[in-house]
Design a protein around this motif. Sequence first.
Motif, PDB file in Angstrom:
ATOM      1  N   GLY A   5     -26.960 -12.516  67.159  1.00  8.84           N
ATOM      2  CA  GLY A   5     -26.154 -11.313  67.020  1.00  8.84           C
ATOM      3  C   GLY A   5     -26.858 -10.219  66.260  1.00  8.84           C
ATOM      4  N   LYS A   6     -26.091  -9.159  66.054  1.00  9.61           N
ATOM      5  CA  LYS A   6     -26.607  -7.997  65.349  1.00  9.61           C
ATOM      6  C   LYS A   6     -25.450  -7.349  64.608  1.00  9.61           C
ATOM      7  CE  LYS A   6     -28.064  -4.270  67.806  1.00  9.61           C
ATOM      8  NZ  LYS A   6     -28.985  -3.359  68.495  1.00  9.61           N
ATOM      9  N   VAL A   7     -25.686  -6.981  63.335  1.00  9.66           N
ATOM     10  CA  VAL A   7     -24.719  -6.203  62.566  1.00  9.66           C
ATOM     11  C   VAL A   7     -25.442  -4.946  62.110  1.00  9.66           C
ATOM     12  CG1 VAL A   7     -23.271  -8.143  61.833  1.00  9.66           C
ATOM     13  CG2 VAL A   7     -25.209  -7.468  60.416  1.00  9.66           C
ATOM     14  N   GLU A   8     -24.695  -3.848  62.044  1.00  8.16           N
ATOM     15  CA  GLU A   8     -25.309  -2.605  61.596  1.00  8.16           C
ATOM     16  C   GLU A   8     -24.279  -1.712  60.946  1.00  8.16           C
ATOM     17  OE1 GLU A   8     -27.101  -0.448  64.948  1.00  8.16           O
ATOM     18  OE2 GLU A   8     -25.935  -1.712  66.287  1.00  8.16           O
ATOM     19  N   ALA A   9     -24.776  -0.850  60.061  1.00 12.37           N
ATOM     20  CA  ALA A   9     -23.889   0.069  59.352  1.00 12.37           C
ATOM     21  C   ALA A   9     -24.721   1.225  58.803  1.00 12.37           C
ATOM     22  CB  ALA A   9     -23.162  -0.646  58.218  1.00 12.37           C
ATOM     23  N   ASP A  10     -24.013   2.307  58.483  1.00 11.79           N
ATOM     24  CA  ASP A  10     -24.631   3.512  57.932  1.00 11.79           C
ATOM     25  C   ASP A  10     -24.073   3.793  56.545  1.00 11.79           C
ATOM     26  OD1 ASP A  10     -25.991   4.137  60.353  1.00 11.79           O
ATOM     27  OD2 ASP A  10     -24.205   5.118  61.135  1.00 11.79           O
ATOM     28  N   VAL A  11     -24.890   4.452  55.749  1.00 13.97           N
ATOM     29  CA  VAL A  11     -24.438   4.961  54.459  1.00 13.97           C
ATOM     30  C   VAL A  11     -25.079   6.341  54.283  1.00 13.97           C
ATOM     31  CG1 VAL A  11     -26.268   3.784  53.147  1.00 13.97           C
ATOM     32  CG2 VAL A  11     -24.184   4.503  51.983  1.00 13.97           C
ATOM     33  N   GLU A  12     -24.257   7.303  53.861  1.00 15.85           N
ATOM     34  CA  GLU A  12     -24.781   8.643  53.603  1.00 15.85           C
ATOM     35  C   GLU A  12     -25.277   8.701  52.170  1.00 15.85           C
ATOM     36  OE1 GLU A  12     -22.645  12.139  54.823  1.00 15.85           O
ATOM     37  OE2 GLU A  12     -21.730  11.064  56.506  1.00 15.85           O
ATOM     38  N   ILE A  13     -26.448   9.328  52.001  1.00 12.49           N
ATOM     39  CA  ILE A  13     -27.016   9.508  50.666  1.00 12.49           C
ATOM     40  C   ILE A  13     -27.379  10.975  50.477  1.00 12.49           C
ATOM     41  CG2 ILE A  13     -27.841   7.118  50.539  1.00 12.49           C
ATOM     42  CD1 ILE A  13     -30.691   8.216  51.087  1.00 12.49           C
ATOM     43  N   LYS A  14     -27.604  11.354  49.235  1.00 10.78           N
ATOM     44  CA  LYS A  14     -27.958  12.739  48.915  1.00 10.78           C
ATOM     45  C   LYS A  14     -29.474  12.963  48.907  1.00 10.78           C
ATOM     46  CE  LYS A  14     -23.837  13.551  46.085  1.00 10.78           C
ATOM     47  NZ  LYS A  14     -23.224  12.234  45.973  1.00 10.78           N
ATOM     48  N   ALA A  15     -30.237  11.890  48.740  1.00  9.31           N
ATOM     49  CA  ALA A  15     -31.699  11.982  48.654  1.00  9.31           C
ATOM     50  C   ALA A  15     -32.319  12.302  50.010  1.00  9.31           C
ATOM     51  CB  ALA A  15     -32.272  10.672  48.120  1.00  9.31           C
ATOM     52  N   HIS A  62     -27.331 -12.287  45.306  1.00  9.01           N
ATOM     53  CA  HIS A  62     -26.421 -11.987  46.414  1.00  9.01           C
ATOM     54  C   HIS A  62     -25.220 -12.918  46.311  1.00  9.01           C
ATOM     55  CE1 HIS A  62     -25.321 -12.609  50.809  1.00  9.01           C
ATOM     56  NE2 HIS A  62     -24.926 -11.391  50.533  1.00  9.01           N
ATOM     57  N   ASP A  63     -24.034 -12.354  46.386  1.00 12.48           N
ATOM     58  CA  ASP A  63     -22.795 -13.129  46.248  1.00 12.48           C
ATOM     59  C   ASP A  63     -22.786 -13.935  44.948  1.00 12.48           C
ATOM     60  OD1 ASP A  63     -21.773 -12.106  48.587  1.00 12.48           O
ATOM     61  OD2 ASP A  63     -22.333 -13.837  49.816  1.00 12.48           O
ATOM     62  N   GLY A  64     -23.329 -13.336  43.873  1.00  8.85           N
ATOM     63  CA  GLY A  64     -23.306 -13.962  42.565  1.00  8.85           C
ATOM     64  C   GLY A  64     -24.326 -15.066  42.350  1.00  8.85           C
ATOM     65  N   LYS A  65     -25.220 -15.289  43.312  1.00  6.56           N
ATOM     66  CA  LYS A  65     -26.198 -16.367  43.198  1.00  6.56           C
ATOM     67  C   LYS A  65     -27.618 -15.807  43.259  1.00  6.56           C
ATOM     68  CE  LYS A  65     -23.178 -19.655  45.468  1.00  6.56           C
ATOM     69  NZ  LYS A  65     -22.628 -19.797  46.789  1.00  6.56           N
ATOM     70  N   ALA A  66     -28.507 -16.357  42.412  1.00  6.76           N
ATOM     71  CA  ALA A  66     -29.917 -15.980  42.444  1.00  6.76           C
ATOM     72  C   ALA A  66     -30.536 -16.557  43.722  1.00  6.76           C
ATOM     73  CB  ALA A  66     -30.637 -16.516  41.215  1.00  6.76           C
ATOM     74  N   LYS A  67     -31.259 -15.716  44.445  1.00  6.47           N
ATOM     75  CA  LYS A  67     -31.871 -16.132  45.708  1.00  6.47           C
ATOM     76  C   LYS A  67     -33.267 -15.556  45.815  1.00  6.47           C
ATOM     77  CE  LYS A  67     -27.483 -16.616  48.088  1.00  6.47           C
ATOM     78  NZ  LYS A  67     -26.726 -16.342  49.304  1.00  6.47           N
ATOM     79  N   ASN A 131     -22.506 -10.238  57.202  1.00  7.73           N
ATOM     80  CA  ASN A 131     -21.815  -9.017  56.766  1.00  7.73           C
ATOM     81  C   ASN A 131     -21.927  -8.780  55.259  1.00  7.73           C
ATOM     82  OD1 ASN A 131     -20.905  -8.122  59.317  1.00  7.73           O
ATOM     83  ND2 ASN A 131     -19.337  -9.711  59.283  1.00  7.73           N
ATOM     84  N   SER A 132     -21.883  -9.848  54.448  1.00  5.59           N
ATOM     85  CA  SER A 132     -22.004  -9.637  53.001  1.00  5.59           C
ATOM     86  C   SER A 132     -23.426  -9.196  52.649  1.00  5.59           C
ATOM     87  CB  SER A 132     -21.594 -10.882  52.215  1.00  5.59           C
ATOM     88  OG  SER A 132     -22.533 -11.911  52.361  1.00  5.59           O
ATOM     89  N   LEU A 133     -24.406  -9.658  53.412  1.00  4.16           N
ATOM     90  CA  LEU A 133     -25.784  -9.212  53.199  1.00  4.16           C
ATOM     91  C   LEU A 133     -25.933  -7.749  53.601  1.00  4.16           C
ATOM     92  CD1 LEU A 133     -28.599 -10.156  52.293  1.00  4.16           C
ATOM     93  CD2 LEU A 133     -29.070 -10.693  54.697  1.00  4.16           C
ATOM     94  N   LEU A 134     -25.267  -7.361  54.664  1.00  3.72           N
ATOM     95  CA  LEU A 134     -25.271  -5.962  55.092  1.00  3.72           C
ATOM     96  C   LEU A 134     -24.643  -5.085  54.011  1.00  3.72           C
ATOM     97  CD1 LEU A 134     -25.920  -3.949  57.392  1.00  3.72           C
ATOM     98  CD2 LEU A 134     -23.648  -4.418  58.308  1.00  3.72           C
ATOM     99  N   GLN A 135     -23.528  -5.527  53.438  1.00  2.00           N
ATOM    100  CA  GLN A 135     -22.895  -4.772  52.356  1.00  2.00           C
ATOM    101  C   GLN A 135     -23.819  -4.693  51.140  1.00  2.00           C
ATOM    102  OE1 GLN A 135     -19.888  -3.021  52.614  1.00  2.00           O
ATOM    103  NE2 GLN A 135     -20.795  -2.117  50.782  1.00  2.00           N
ATOM    104  N   PHE A 136     -24.528  -5.767  50.878  1.00  2.95           N
ATOM    105  CA  PHE A 136     -25.486  -5.798  49.770  1.00  2.95           C
ATOM    106  C   PHE A 136     -26.535  -4.691  49.920  1.00  2.95           C
ATOM    107  CE2 PHE A 136     -29.634  -7.265  48.231  1.00  2.95           C
ATOM    108  CZ  PHE A 136     -29.365  -7.591  46.912  1.00  2.95           C
ATOM    109  N   VAL A 137     -27.130  -4.559  51.122  1.00  6.86           N
ATOM    110  CA  VAL A 137     -28.171  -3.536  51.305  1.00  6.86           C
ATOM    111  C   VAL A 137     -27.586  -2.127  51.331  1.00  6.86           C
ATOM    112  CG1 VAL A 137     -29.882  -5.084  52.318  1.00  6.86           C
ATOM    113  CG2 VAL A 137     -28.302  -3.841  53.834  1.00  6.86           C
TER     114      VAL A 137
END
Length: 151
Positions: A5-15, A62-67, A131-137
Amino acid sequence: MSLVGKVEADVEIKAPAENFHELFSCRPHHISNVSPGKIQGCALHEGDWGKEGSVIFWDYVHDGKAKVAKQIIEAIDEKNNSITFKVIEGDLLQEYKSLKATVKATPKGEGSLVHWTMEYEKLNESIPEPNSLLQFVLDLSKDLDSHLTQA
């Protein structure tokens, strides 16, 4: 249910897109200073910073755990401000047979639009989409934006 599969998302930044891309592609070892709650370290194992084929080792929470994750830089596109990483070792491979992340920063107005794409193959059907990894980035991108717009 597909394992691929594939998950994707956008975030707007000022930089500016170029500044965001340059931080991710050429200076990822600075990210732990910018977002120490998420990234504890980033080390170059092979190659040179900002070069395709280079191998980077990440220590992160990630998700409260060192990885940890070891990634190879598969592609860098300076013109389009994008970079593609492929995970080759680490905790993520306990759930995913493969995971590739691409981040692209596109100028938008006075800032930029950062687009993250994660392509993956799960080891089995019980593994969730990343999805939680996507939210992380996405959250990490906001931290980097705050740093870049303060500087």
